[in-house]
Write a protein that holds these residues in place. Structure first.
Motif, PDB file in Angstrom:
ATOM      1  N   GLY A 117       1.698  -6.131  -1.316  1.00 32.41           N
ATOM      2  CA  GLY A 117       1.142  -4.982  -0.609  1.00 32.41           C
ATOM      3  C   GLY A 117       0.017  -4.298  -1.333  1.00 32.41           C
ATOM      4  O   GLY A 117      -0.129  -3.067  -1.249  1.00 32.41           O
ATOM      5  N   GLU A 120      -2.307  -2.771   1.644  1.00 31.65           N
ATOM      6  CA  GLU A 120      -1.735  -1.738   2.516  1.00 31.65           C
ATOM      7  C   GLU A 120      -0.845  -0.748   1.782  1.00 31.65           C
ATOM      8  O   GLU A 120      -0.526   0.312   2.307  1.00 31.65           O
ATOM      9  N   VAL A 122       2.239  -1.442   1.103  1.00 38.92           N
ATOM     10  CA  VAL A 122       3.590  -1.711   1.598  1.00 38.92           C
ATOM     11  C   VAL A 122       3.936  -3.158   1.245  1.00 38.92           C
ATOM     12  O   VAL A 122       3.401  -4.091   1.844  1.00 38.92           O
ATOM     13  N   THR A 142      10.292  -5.289   5.497  1.00 39.94           N
ATOM     14  CA  THR A 142      10.053  -4.357   4.396  1.00 39.94           C
ATOM     15  C   THR A 142      11.034  -3.199   4.523  1.00 39.94           C
ATOM     16  O   THR A 142      11.625  -2.974   5.589  1.00 39.94           O
ATOM     17  N   ALA A 145       8.196   0.761   5.300  1.00 36.54           N
ATOM     18  CA  ALA A 145       7.238   0.775   6.406  1.00 36.54           C
ATOM     19  C   ALA A 145       6.709   2.184   6.652  1.00 36.54           C
ATOM     20  O   ALA A 145       7.398   3.186   6.416  1.00 36.54           O
ATOM     21  N   ASN A 146       5.485   2.245   7.122  1.00 43.25           N
ATOM     22  CA  ASN A 146       4.898   3.507   7.591  1.00 43.25           C
ATOM     23  C   ASN A 146       4.205   3.218   8.920  1.00 43.25           C
ATOM     24  O   ASN A 146       3.995   2.063   9.289  1.00 43.25           O
ATOM     25  N   THR A 148       1.156   3.331   9.960  1.00 43.64           N
ATOM     26  CA  THR A 148      -0.079   2.549   9.891  1.00 43.64           C
ATOM     27  C   THR A 148       0.234   1.074   9.672  1.00 43.64           C
ATOM     28  O   THR A 148      -0.333   0.198  10.335  1.00 43.64           O
ATOM     29  N   TRP A 149       1.127   0.796   8.749  1.00 42.76           N
ATOM     30  CA  TRP A 149       1.502  -0.594   8.480  1.00 42.76           C
ATOM     31  C   TRP A 149       2.148  -1.230   9.700  1.00 42.76           C
ATOM     32  O   TRP A 149       1.846  -2.375  10.052  1.00 42.76           O
ATOM     33  N   GLN A 152      -0.340  -2.204  12.249  1.00 43.41           N
ATOM     34  CA  GLN A 152      -1.046  -3.428  11.866  1.00 43.41           C
ATOM     35  C   GLN A 152      -0.209  -4.659  12.157  1.00 43.41           C
ATOM     36  O   GLN A 152      -0.724  -5.670  12.654  1.00 43.41           O
ATOM     37  N   GLN A 153       1.075  -4.598  11.847  1.00 44.08           N
ATOM     38  CA  GLN A 153       1.935  -5.756  12.040  1.00 44.08           C
ATOM     39  C   GLN A 153       2.174  -6.061  13.516  1.00 44.08           C
ATOM     40  O   GLN A 153       2.324  -7.231  13.892  1.00 44.08           O
ATOM     41  N   GLN A 229       7.814   6.110  -1.700  1.00 43.99           N
ATOM     42  CA  GLN A 229       6.450   5.689  -1.955  1.00 43.99           C
ATOM     43  C   GLN A 229       5.758   6.709  -2.816  1.00 43.99           C
ATOM     44  O   GLN A 229       6.040   7.911  -2.749  1.00 43.99           O
TER      45      GLN A 229
END
Length: 230
Positions: A117, A120, A122, A142, A145-146, A148-149, A152-153, A229
């Motif tokens: 990560g 990102e 992450v 993961t 996770a947030n 934004t991530w 993206q996924q 985080q």
């Protein structure tokens, strides 16, 4: 007394050129054929001989590689990655137990790898499968996770439905095929402390099957301890 013999016109010799008939132009003379020496002939043939030698050398270099190439099979090659072994390699680095689903016969793992990560922020564990029907499904897991991530996924495909598979609830994201993009179906959900994303071109039945295998595998490992985080 003998009579005088009349004068006879002198006939030209047989090899003498004949005069042109009155009113016609004299024909052109045939030019002599050019002659080349042996040295000039070798010089003219040298480029052709060199080209033939170069092609022969090139064929000798290429043919062994052609002969050594494996013959194409009717079925495309599918690498069979040992997911459990790869998970052991990253278990000490991952802040959560990497899931090792067992979808069963006909499912072939193409890859299994750890992403720290760096881009990102992450870290995640991912696996890719070729399904029995010849489709593809990728898994991403993961515990950090947030939004934004996750966007993206899921490739920012909005949620269109929700399904239950393996005792867990999954959000379903569906993107129809278009001129610019292929069809995509994504399952995203929270399973035993992990955020799991399944995505690919497989139909819902195969996604349900893999989602059930994921929840079964995560149920057999201790719950991961969430890591804050920075």
């Amino acid at each position: 007394m003998s009579s005088p013999t009349p004068d006879r016109s002198a006939e030209p010799p047989a090899d003498a050129p004949r005069a042109a008939a009155p009113g016609t132009a004299p024909g052109p003379e045939t030019p002599p054929l050019p002659r080349i020496t042996e040295k000039q002939a070798r010089r003219i043939n040298a480029p052709v001989q060199g080209m033939i030698i170069s092609m022969a050398v090139l064929l000798l270099l290429v043919l062994p590689f052609v002969w050594l190439q494996p013959r194409p099979d009717a079925q495309p090659y599918r690498p069979d990655v040992d997911v459990a072994q790869e998970a052991e390699y990253v278990a000490d680095e991952a802040p959560f137990p990497p899931v090792v689903p067992e979808p069963g016969e006909g499912w072939t793992a193409n890859y299994a790898r750890w992403d720290a990560g760096a881009a990102e922020g992450v870290p995640f564990w991912e696996i890719g499968w070729a399904t029995p029907q010849g489709n593809f499904i990728g898994l991403v897991q993961t515990s950090l996770a947030n939004p934004t991530w996750l966007a993206q996924q899921t490739e920012a495909v909005p949620v269109s439905a929700s399904v239950e598979a393996g005792g867990a609830q999954w959000d379903v994201h569906v993107r129809e095929e278009s001129r610019d993009q292929g069809a995509l179906t994504v399952y995203s959900g929270e399973v035993d402390g992990s955020t799991v994303v399944l995505k690919g071109d497989a139909p819902g039945a195969e996604l349900d099957h893999l989602a059930t295998a994921v929840t079964a595998a995560l149920a057999e490992v201790p719950d991961p301890t969430p890591t804050e985080q920075p």
